[in-house]
Design a protein around this motif. Structure first.
Motif, mmCIF file in Angstrom:
data_model
loop_
_atom_site.group_PDB
_atom_site.id
_atom_site.type_symbol
_atom_site.label_atom_id
_atom_site.label_comp_id
_atom_site.label_asym_id
_atom_site.label_seq_id
_atom_site.Cartn_x
_atom_site.Cartn_y
_atom_site.Cartn_z
ATOM 1 N N MET A 91 0.852 -1.191 0.000
ATOM 2 C CA MET A 91 0.000 0.000 0.000
ATOM 3 C C MET A 91 0.890 1.244 0.000
ATOM 4 O O MET A 91 2.089 1.161 -0.106
ATOM 5 N N ALA A 92 0.208 2.340 0.095
ATOM 6 C CA ALA A 92 0.919 3.617 0.056
ATOM 7 C C ALA A 92 2.025 3.675 1.104
ATOM 8 O O ALA A 92 1.892 3.129 2.180
ATOM 9 N N THR A 93 3.089 4.337 0.759
ATOM 10 C CA THR A 93 4.157 4.592 1.715
ATOM 11 C C THR A 93 4.016 6.037 2.180
ATOM 12 O O THR A 93 3.864 6.933 1.357
ATOM 13 N N LYS A 94 4.074 6.237 3.473
ATOM 14 C CA LYS A 94 3.798 7.559 4.033
ATOM 15 C C LYS A 94 5.090 8.232 4.480
ATOM 16 O O LYS A 94 5.939 7.607 5.102
ATOM 17 N N PHE A 119 5.901 11.155 6.853
ATOM 18 C CA PHE A 119 5.496 12.176 7.801
ATOM 19 C C PHE A 119 6.640 13.152 7.979
ATOM 20 O O PHE A 119 7.802 12.812 7.765
ATOM 21 N N PHE A 179 2.505 10.816 0.492
ATOM 22 C CA PHE A 179 2.436 9.385 0.237
ATOM 23 C C PHE A 179 3.033 9.046 -1.115
ATOM 24 O O PHE A 179 2.926 9.823 -2.059
ATOM 25 N N GLU A 194 -5.620 2.950 -3.534
ATOM 26 C CA GLU A 194 -4.911 3.582 -2.420
ATOM 27 C C GLU A 194 -5.825 3.959 -1.258
ATOM 28 O O GLU A 194 -5.363 4.493 -0.254
ATOM 29 N N LYS A 218 -0.300 1.647 7.661
ATOM 30 C CA LYS A 218 0.528 2.850 7.549
ATOM 31 C C LYS A 218 -0.062 3.912 6.629
ATOM 32 O O LYS A 218 0.431 5.046 6.589
ATOM 33 N N LEU A 219 -1.119 3.534 5.918
ATOM 34 C CA LEU A 219 -1.809 4.547 5.116
ATOM 35 C C LEU A 219 -2.392 5.643 6.025
ATOM 36 O O LEU A 219 -2.530 6.795 5.611
ATOM 37 N N TRP A 220 -2.762 5.304 7.256
ATOM 38 C CA TRP A 220 -3.294 6.323 8.170
ATOM 39 C C TRP A 220 -2.750 6.196 9.603
ATOM 40 O O TRP A 220 -2.949 7.090 10.419
ATOM 41 N N ARG A 221 -2.075 5.111 9.919
ATOM 42 C CA ARG A 221 -1.557 4.904 11.274
ATOM 43 C C ARG A 221 -0.069 5.209 11.298
ATOM 44 O O ARG A 221 0.590 5.096 10.277
#
Lengths: 451, 451
Positions: free
Chosen positions: A1-4, A6, A82, A376, B74-77
């Motif tokens: 899935m998407a890589t974030k 921050f 992302f 996504e 990890k898309l939101w956490r």
């Protein structure tokens, strides 16, 4: 899935970036609507606090973000960046696609980036009440949140058709304590004139601006606030692009292509202006693409001229790409992109060849948005979906050429208030509108005669 | 404004916590609906993958989160933890109020914390299709997102009244590619029986469960998925509380009071179970409060007994606080809290005196939610607003006693899909419902006779 990616709060930008400091040619100034001479600070003072007027005109590259504003920004900023590997895979492209996500704000869009400082500066100068206009309600809700946080009153003129058909952002504005009046209304001279001309008018952004400006201009304690178009709004939104630049560095990339949707121009400016600055100062070869609806194509089909920001011809004249101040766009679902003009700074960047512009019809945009949501997770706002349509196009070009370019786009908001639009798309009932070519000549003929 | 405590991804929990490992007395097992004997793994196998059945029964304290699931998380956490200083000030309380915000997920609630692993484990075991039920649509949308990510089909039975009155989460489910059928329907034996009994039935969660379970039980390639109540769902949600514990440590506090709203119990379990574990193992003196609607008060007014999870009496019997499996709650706006039963683990914790329960009417909840939105920006989901009503109560107690207690609550989702409810509240048209006392004796009389 998407890589974030921050960004920690201690790396949040502490200044807004002003692209006017780097333009190779100066931005044409606004003109007073009566004298047609360049408007000075005093001309704008009835509507805006002096701090914002100075930001409008300053040649400084950086404008410090007040600590109180930074504190509120931290409620949702820095926003995540992302990578979208599953969308890349679905698109079968060698391109690397990154996106900045502004939907995490309490209002669900990028708009609070400017509503908060605008409320702040007005409050600082003793203003107790603001007026504004809103179409589908993104801006009205963002400003109502900001005014509530600073204990200020807010009166929102909401385009009547949206007031009737899209009650949920109206409810949001009420929840944040502001007053909403459907426009055109009988509460202003401008509104009464519009109604006399057409009692059944469903309104437009240009009409609602006239009403909001009139109330501010005729009340000592009241100022006007605009959610896009003006220079200071563009500056405020640059927190998006500045953060994205840091996050791209963390991800070990620099974008070859930067894409944002453009209605008035604010989220596009937000993601792209810092990259345009780097392009000018450091010679980076970045393609920057502003994406607009085919139904309201000011950059791709409009004329570049001095025009009014409103139907009532009350605002200063701005040099911009425009479809004519009385143009009423078709009822597409991207309500935030239905404006006749474009931010002067965005228009100027296009004139200078620093950016490109594209236009897409709404079915192409929703097609991209649904594919994105299914790969996504995030459901994009209809406005943002225009950026996605352009990404699809750029990704396809990469597939053709075999180039693994890095694409960065701004996902300016979530679509949770716009599910009816997705329903329409999924059931095949979404109509595509093209801008009628003959309108251009008509608009040209009605343009104010300047110099 | 709010102070945010982000957690870096490398500190995200890699295991779910299982409170069953720490309970001082064992959790009563589920019973087979036919034999009334404890249900074994084989009894549950037609509905669930073995990995989830094992999680349902395991005595292990920690269950490893598969890497694929962590990737999607990890898309939101990790989700942010905030302090709410402006709300504290508005409440004029010495209490320190912290909240964990789950509304940043693509579905806008905590539900994807379990929909993603449930889809994952089913996919691992070769299942290609899931069925489920949904009320207002939070769970149906969260599971449709997860199924889409793993390339699985999903059939959602949506309570008919919500299907008709709340189309936007339905649109969200469609956008994520799942099929939605209003329940009761003529597609199942259970549904046909409900319709024969009452052709105008507007449905209930208990009826929709019967339909979804029947489809799964009678199709080899199809499993059933539940968004709350069961043990494995509680485990999955503990990522919330585990993260919050780390973030509280970063903020230099440990909560005196932990508060979550409770319908089936999953978001309450998510925020509170890690803190209950610490209470049991380390003797921490933390008050843990589950908050439910006065209109559907299973913990505060229900009986603790073995009951069915559905109207059609197809599910295993669960020992829980229940209002009776055929109870149809009043049409309050917190659709996610309108369930007759409570998670056995939450019920057990109440029986053991580890937690407390409170009930509030919806006007009190929306009053707290509007005050919160006006001070801290975020508009809470109606479900979450129940937690806020309890926070107001606890903050008031602190004001009376002068104690500066630390309160932590779970803001389980945003209210962007529920603005009509805010409209009702703000216009004074929101009705408060009390649970009729005589219903308890009626429910008792109709309870299945066990042992």
């Amino acid at each position: 899935m998407a890589t974030k990616y921050f960004l920690s709060e201690d790396r949040m930008p502490t200044s807004w970036y002003n692209l006017n400091s780097d333009f190779p040619a100066p931005l044409p100034p606004p003109l007073h609507p009566g004298t047609l001479q360049p408007a000075g600070p005093d001309d704008l003072a009835p509507l805006f606090p002096m701090a914002l007027i100075m930001q409008e005109m300053t040649p400084e590259r950086y404008i410090e973000i007040p600590e109180e504003v930074q504190d509120i920004y931290k409620l949702w900023r820095p926003t995540p960046l992302f990578r979208a590997p599953h969308w890349e895979k679905a698109l079968d492209t060698p391109a690397k696609i990154f996106f900045k996500y502004e939907g995490v704000s309490p209002a669900g869009s990028h708009k609070p980036n400017t509503s908060v400082p605008q409320a702040y500066y007005n409050k600082q100068e003793g203003i107790t009440k603001l007026t504004t206009e809103t179409g589908a309600g993104q801006w009205g809700s963002a400003l109502s949140m900001a005014c509530q946080m600073f204990g200020m009153e807010l009166l929102v003129y909401m385009v009547k058709i949206s007031y009737q058909q899209k009650p949920y952002r109206r409810s949001m504005i009420h929840t944040w304590g502001a007053e909403v009046i459907p426009s055109p209304s009988d509460t202003t001279n401008a509104g009464r004139a519009f109604l006399a001309n057409d009692p059944d008018s469903t309104g437009s952004l240009g009409m609602a601006i006239s009403e909001a400006v009139e109330v501010a201009a005729t009340n000592e304690d009241t100022h006007y606030s605009l959610g896009s178009v003006l220079n200071h709004v563009m500056h405020h939104q640059t927190v998006i692009g500045q953060e994205a630049m840091e996050q791209c560095a963390d991800a070990g990339v620099y974008p070859d292509i930067v894409i944002g949707c453009a209605g008035g121009g604010s989220n596009f400016a937000g993601i792209s202006f810092p990259f345009i600055g780097a392009k000018i100062r450091e010679g980076k070869e970045t393609r920057i693409i502003a994406v607009e609806p085919a139904a309201c194509p000011s950059l791709t089909k409009g004329i570049y001229a001095y025009d009014f920001g409103d139907v009532g011809m009350l605002t200063p004249l701005l040099k911009m790409h425009t479809l004519g101040h009385d143009f009423v766009p078709a009822g597409i679902h991207a309500g935030g992109l239905r404006y006749h003009g474009m931010a002067p700074m965005v228009s100027h960047a296009l004139q200078l060849g620093l950016i490109e512009a594209e236009a897409y019809t709404q079915n192409a945009c929703f097609k991209a948005a649904v594919q994105f949501a299914r790969t996504e997770g995030i459901i994009p706002a209809p406005e943002s979906s225009h950026a996605l349509a352009s990404v699809v196009n750029a990704a396809e070009q990469c597939k053709q050429s075999g180039e693994a370019k890095t694409i960065l786009f701004n996902l300016s908001g979530h679509g949770h208030f716009d599910m009816a639009a997705y329903d329409n798309y999924l059931s095949g009932n979404l109509q595509d509108y093209a801008y009628p070519a003959e309108k251009v000549a008509e608009a040209q003929a009605r343009m104010p005669q300047v110099g």
